[in-house]
Scaffold this motif. Structure first.
Motif, PDB file in Angstrom:
ATOM      1  N   UNK A 226     -49.994 -67.363 -37.617  1.00 27.41           N
ATOM      2  CA  UNK A 226     -49.006 -68.426 -37.707  1.00 27.41           C
ATOM      3  C   UNK A 226     -48.544 -68.630 -39.147  1.00 27.41           C
ATOM      4  N   UNK A 227     -47.335 -69.138 -39.265  1.00 27.28           N
ATOM      5  CA  UNK A 227     -46.764 -69.426 -40.587  1.00 27.28           C
ATOM      6  C   UNK A 227     -46.954 -70.876 -40.988  1.00 27.28           C
ATOM      7  N   UNK A 228     -47.275 -71.753 -40.022  1.00 24.91           N
ATOM      8  CA  UNK A 228     -47.576 -73.163 -40.281  1.00 24.91           C
ATOM      9  C   UNK A 228     -46.415 -73.900 -40.936  1.00 24.91           C
ATOM     10  N   UNK A 229     -45.185 -73.561 -40.538  1.00 22.14           N
ATOM     11  CA  UNK A 229     -44.030 -74.204 -41.153  1.00 22.14           C
ATOM     12  C   UNK A 229     -43.065 -74.794 -40.127  1.00 22.14           C
ATOM     13  N   UNK A 230     -43.551 -75.025 -38.880  1.00 21.37           N
ATOM     14  CA  UNK A 230     -42.684 -75.638 -37.880  1.00 21.37           C
ATOM     15  C   UNK A 230     -42.443 -77.097 -38.243  1.00 21.37           C
ATOM     16  N   UNK A 231     -41.170 -77.475 -38.344  1.00 14.67           N
ATOM     17  CA  UNK A 231     -40.854 -78.857 -38.685  1.00 14.67           C
ATOM     18  C   UNK A 231     -41.244 -79.805 -37.561  1.00 14.67           C
ATOM     19  N   UNK A 232     -41.135 -79.321 -36.330  1.00 13.56           N
ATOM     20  CA  UNK A 232     -41.501 -80.132 -35.166  1.00 13.56           C
ATOM     21  C   UNK A 232     -41.694 -79.198 -33.985  1.00 13.56           C
ATOM     22  N   UNK A 233     -42.579 -79.590 -33.078  1.00 10.66           N
ATOM     23  CA  UNK A 233     -42.818 -78.782 -31.879  1.00 10.66           C
ATOM     24  C   UNK A 233     -43.438 -79.663 -30.825  1.00 10.66           C
ATOM     25  N   UNK A 234     -43.274 -79.247 -29.561  1.00 15.18           N
ATOM     26  CA  UNK A 234     -43.902 -79.920 -28.433  1.00 15.18           C
ATOM     27  C   UNK A 234     -44.824 -78.932 -27.739  1.00 15.18           C
ATOM     28  N   UNK A 235     -46.069 -79.304 -27.544  1.00 18.71           N
ATOM     29  CA  UNK A 235     -47.069 -78.442 -26.928  1.00 18.71           C
ATOM     30  C   UNK A 235     -47.332 -78.914 -25.509  1.00 18.71           C
ATOM     31  N   UNK A 236     -47.170 -78.012 -24.544  1.00 20.66           N
ATOM     32  CA  UNK A 236     -47.499 -78.294 -23.150  1.00 20.66           C
ATOM     33  C   UNK A 236     -48.928 -77.820 -22.898  1.00 20.66           C
ATOM     34  N   UNK A 237     -49.823 -78.755 -22.629  1.00 21.25           N
ATOM     35  CA  UNK A 237     -51.225 -78.407 -22.379  1.00 21.25           C
ATOM     36  C   UNK A 237     -51.477 -78.051 -20.922  1.00 21.25           C
ATOM     37  N   UNK A 238     -50.533 -78.342 -20.019  1.00 15.09           N
ATOM     38  CA  UNK A 238     -50.756 -78.080 -18.610  1.00 15.09           C
ATOM     39  C   UNK A 238     -52.021 -78.772 -18.139  1.00 15.09           C
ATOM     40  N   UNK A 239     -52.919 -77.979 -17.540  1.00 20.41           N
ATOM     41  CA  UNK A 239     -54.263 -78.454 -17.189  1.00 20.41           C
ATOM     42  C   UNK A 239     -55.327 -77.726 -18.003  1.00 20.41           C
ATOM     43  N   UNK A 240     -54.943 -77.211 -19.163  1.00 19.58           N
ATOM     44  CA  UNK A 240     -55.838 -76.385 -19.977  1.00 19.58           C
ATOM     45  C   UNK A 240     -56.555 -77.237 -21.020  1.00 19.58           C
ATOM     46  N   UNK A 241     -57.842 -77.495 -20.793  1.00 23.76           N
ATOM     47  CA  UNK A 241     -58.618 -78.244 -21.771  1.00 23.76           C
ATOM     48  C   UNK A 241     -58.690 -77.547 -23.111  1.00 23.76           C
ATOM     49  N   UNK A 242     -58.699 -76.210 -23.110  1.00 25.77           N
ATOM     50  CA  UNK A 242     -58.776 -75.481 -24.376  1.00 25.77           C
ATOM     51  C   UNK A 242     -57.518 -75.676 -25.211  1.00 25.77           C
ATOM     52  N   UNK A 243     -56.361 -75.838 -24.573  1.00 27.35           N
ATOM     53  CA  UNK A 243     -55.137 -76.097 -25.327  1.00 27.35           C
ATOM     54  C   UNK A 243     -55.141 -77.529 -25.847  1.00 27.35           C
ATOM     55  N   UNK A 244     -55.484 -78.482 -24.991  1.00 37.01           N
ATOM     56  CA  UNK A 244     -55.469 -79.890 -25.394  1.00 37.01           C
ATOM     57  C   UNK A 244     -56.444 -80.161 -26.535  1.00 37.01           C
ATOM     58  N   UNK A 245     -57.583 -79.444 -26.559  1.00 39.29           N
ATOM     59  CA  UNK A 245     -58.625 -79.757 -27.544  1.00 39.29           C
ATOM     60  C   UNK A 245     -58.668 -78.769 -28.708  1.00 39.29           C
ATOM     61  N   UNK A 246     -58.357 -77.501 -28.480  1.00 35.22           N
ATOM     62  CA  UNK A 246     -58.469 -76.521 -29.557  1.00 35.22           C
ATOM     63  C   UNK A 246     -57.248 -76.509 -30.474  1.00 35.22           C
TER      64      UNK A 246
END
Length: 437
Positions: A94-114
């Motif tokens: 990753x470049x770590x330069x996104x000004x803004x983003x929306x993350x869809x976690x679905x039902x994935x605990x690993x996405x919501x927490x990691x």
């Protein structure tokens, strides 16, 4: 060969769900060799570490499922490049330069927490939300831990989805005390990101025993494979700051997804071999070998993989499943068809999984005639005559596993929403049905 239930749909109850699946009944021993898709737990950790690494990586034999595709999309939103077209996924950090983003976690605990701990390394506003049920799953303890480490988070005091991480491009890190008794993922999440924090991270657990410790061991092993310095003490994990080396990774088969297939050998008196079972692994699903042996199966390794042979008769067990809670639904289904009583305990934390798994299992097993007593941390299951009916899955892939196991042993069981298995096993229903062909 065995055929599915033949109850005409016109004769079924009026409140039948729109998509009941007549899962096949095993009327004779099933013999099969099965290849499983890759481990979701390993794949999502490997993808995240590749996004944090000091160079490009390849995640080989990557699982293509809803959870892993959600993780890939989340990491892309943070600036990583991930090619998911083939079996081997190419990852550029990753470049770590996104000004803004929306993350869809679905039902994935690993996405919501990691993902939130690494979103803090971004220079922008990162919003998180997911499926409606995800708004009830525990994450507040981890959000407070991130605040302690210097991360700005807005959640309107909910301690749950939706929330927003305001990344500053760096995280101070340091010592954090957290109660991870509801999910080991809280600790794994902080460890996975810790090497990229200025002072690393020193995570100290204060609370009841941490569940699913093998998943933390998995995290630690994967960090060390990439050159990260991790030290462990009782209820304490320290990650030193430093680079995360790029590493091409081969993903093992998902051993927890082996549960319904190996259980089929147990309930049918057949023989099922799962290919490529690793000789050494950190996956909790490896405990299936011991559990099935205790229930009366013959378990051994062959050149092809792990082979389980059932006698068609199962003995009940008394098991503390605290470290392997994800196996509870499949084991509970086996206990419901066993000849002696069982006690499953130590799994209060699975009430906060995709659904309240203990309440769901008690409800659905009882509806099919099982004698179930629900406890705060587990279930007592006694022998009782079972009958057909609808087994509801609550949008939970592990509940669907329990349903197909019961359907293999009991006439006329229909499993609601078998498609929920796509979370970790795309085309599960087809793979399951092929065992009867």
């Amino acid at each position: 060969m065995t055929t599915p239930p033949t109850t005409p749909l016109a004769d079924l109850p009026a409140d039948l769900p729109a998509n009941p699946w007549p899962a096949p009944r095993a009327r004779q021993p099933i013999s099969a060799t099965v290849s499983l898709p890759g481990s979701k737990s390993l794949a999502n950790r490997a993808l995240l570490l590749a996004a944090l690494a000091d160079g490009p990586s390849v995640v080989r034999r990557a699982l293509r499922s809803r959870d892993t595709l959600l993780m890939a999309a989340a990491l892309r939103a943070l600036g990583a490049e991930i090619d998911t077209e083939g079996d081997d996924w190419q990852v550029t950090p990753a470049t770590w330069d996104s000004a803004a983003a929306e993350i869809d976690c679905g039902l994935a605990g690993t996405v919501m927490r990691f993902v939130p701990p690494i979103a803090a390394l971004n220079r922008g506003r990162i919003g998180f939300d997911g499926d409606p049920h995800m708004r009830t799953r525990p994450v507040g303890q981890m959000l407070e831990a991130l605040r302690t480490l210097g991360v700005t988070i807005e959640d309107a005091g909910r301690g749950a989805l939706p929330f927003t991480v305001h990344g500053a491009g760096t995280v101070p890190g340091g010592v954090v005390v957290i109660d991870a008794s509801s999910s080991s993922q809280f600790i794994s999440a902080l460890l996975l990101a810790g090497a990229r924090y200025a002072d690393g991270v020193d995570v100290r657990h204060d609370g009841k025993p941490v569940p699913s410790l093998p998943h933390i061991e998995m995290t630690v092993a994967m960090l060390r494979e990439r050159g990260v310095q991790v030290t462990e003490e009782a209820n304490r994990w320290r990650v030193a700051p430093g680079p995360i080396a790029a590493l091409d990774t081969v993903i093992e088969p998902d051993l927890s997804n082996a549960a319904p297939f190996l259980a089929l050998a147990a309930v049918s008196g057949g023989t099922v071999t799962v290919r490529d079972w690793p000789a050494s692994t950190t996956q909790p699903g490896d405990e299936l070998r011991d559990i099935l042996a205790r229930m009366g199966c013959t378990v051994d390794r062959t050149e092809a993989g792990l082979r389980v042979a059932g006698s068609g008769r199962l003995q009940g067990v008394d098991l503390d499943l605290h470290d392997i809670g994800e196996l509870t639904p499949a084991i509970a289904a086996l206990c419901a068809v066993a000849e002696t009583p069982s006690r499953l305990r130590g799994v209060a934390h699975i009430r906060g999984h995709e659904t309240d798994r203990l309440a769901a299992l008690a409800t659905e097993l009882t509806a099919l005639g099982a004698a179930v007593t629900e406890h705060p941390d587990g279930l007592d299951i006694a022998p009782a005559p079972l009958h057909g009916g609808i087994f509801h899955t609550y949008a939970d892939h592990r509940m669907a596993h329990a349903g197909v196991i019961l359907a293999a042993a009991v006439d006329d069981v229909l499993v609601e929403d078998i498609g929920t298995t796509s979370k970790t096993f795309p085309d599960f229903a087809d793979a399951w049905s092929r065992l009867w062909n």
